[in-house]
Design a protein around this motif. Structure first.
Motif, PDB file in Angstrom:
ATOM      1  N   SER A  26       0.894  -1.411  -0.151  1.00  0.00           N
ATOM      2  CA  SER A  26      -0.085   0.012   0.103  1.00  0.00           C
ATOM      3  C   SER A  26       0.939   1.249  -0.106  1.00  0.00           C
ATOM      4  CB  SER A  26      -0.859  -0.096   1.323  1.00  0.00           C
ATOM      5  OG  SER A  26      -1.664   1.231   1.282  1.00  0.00           O
ATOM      6  N   TYR A  35       1.165   4.092  -2.865  1.00  0.00           N
ATOM      7  CA  TYR A  35       0.714   5.386  -2.646  1.00  0.00           C
ATOM      8  C   TYR A  35       1.967   6.318  -3.117  1.00  0.00           C
ATOM      9  CZ  TYR A  35      -3.297   4.946   0.057  1.00  0.00           C
ATOM     10  OH  TYR A  35      -4.639   4.525   0.499  1.00  0.00           O
ATOM     11  N   TRP A  39       1.629   6.402  -6.979  1.00  0.00           N
ATOM     12  CA  TRP A  39       0.728   7.599  -7.421  1.00  0.00           C
ATOM     13  C   TRP A  39       1.262   8.792  -7.196  1.00  0.00           C
ATOM     14  CZ3 TRP A  39      -2.534   6.775 -10.820  1.00  0.00           C
ATOM     15  CH2 TRP A  39      -3.216   5.299 -11.047  1.00  0.00           C
TER      16      TRP A  39
END
Length: 129
Positions: A9, A13, A16
């Motif tokens: 995760s 992140y 992105w």
């Protein structure tokens, strides 16, 4: 899935975030290039800007395909122009400070009586000319 793998995760992140920063940089670079282009008319600049704002992905990719090849030439031309301006400024600043230094020396010599009024006036006109 990302709750099972917190490291994944965090990685996603970060990916992105990197993609967002890259996208913003690309938008900034292309819009700067649009307004830097001297070969585009005002209407051409307005059309490219509208295309990039209204349809960001398509407008940006189209601009890069159509005009992207010469972006580096425009960037280099601006950098060379700025470099020439900077060198001219430095040359002028150095010349004016050396003239000021010589005038200060002349004034000091004149005040000490080493130079006569005529010699001082002659030397001063030579420096200022």
């Amino acid at each position: 899935m990302s709750s099972d793998f917190p490291l994944l995760s965090v990685f996603l992140y970060m990916l992105w975030f990197f993609a967002f920063v890259l996208w913003m940089w690309l938008l900034f670079a292309v819009i700067t290039d649009v307004f830097r282009s001297h070969d585009l008319s005002g209407w051409g600049k307005a059309a490219w800007t509208a295309a990039i704002i209204v349809l960001p992905c398509i407008g940006l990719i189209t601009y890069l395909i159509v005009r992207g090849g010469s972006m580096h030439e425009r960037t280099q031309a601006v950098a060379e122009r700025d470099e020439r301006a900077w060198r001219a400024y430095l040359r002028d600043a150095a010349a004016s400070s050396s003239s000021a230094d010589e005038l200060a020396k002349l004034a000091r010599l004149h005040d000490q009586g080493v130079l006569s009024d005529a010699e001082y006036a002659r030397s001063k006109t030579k420096i200022l000319a």
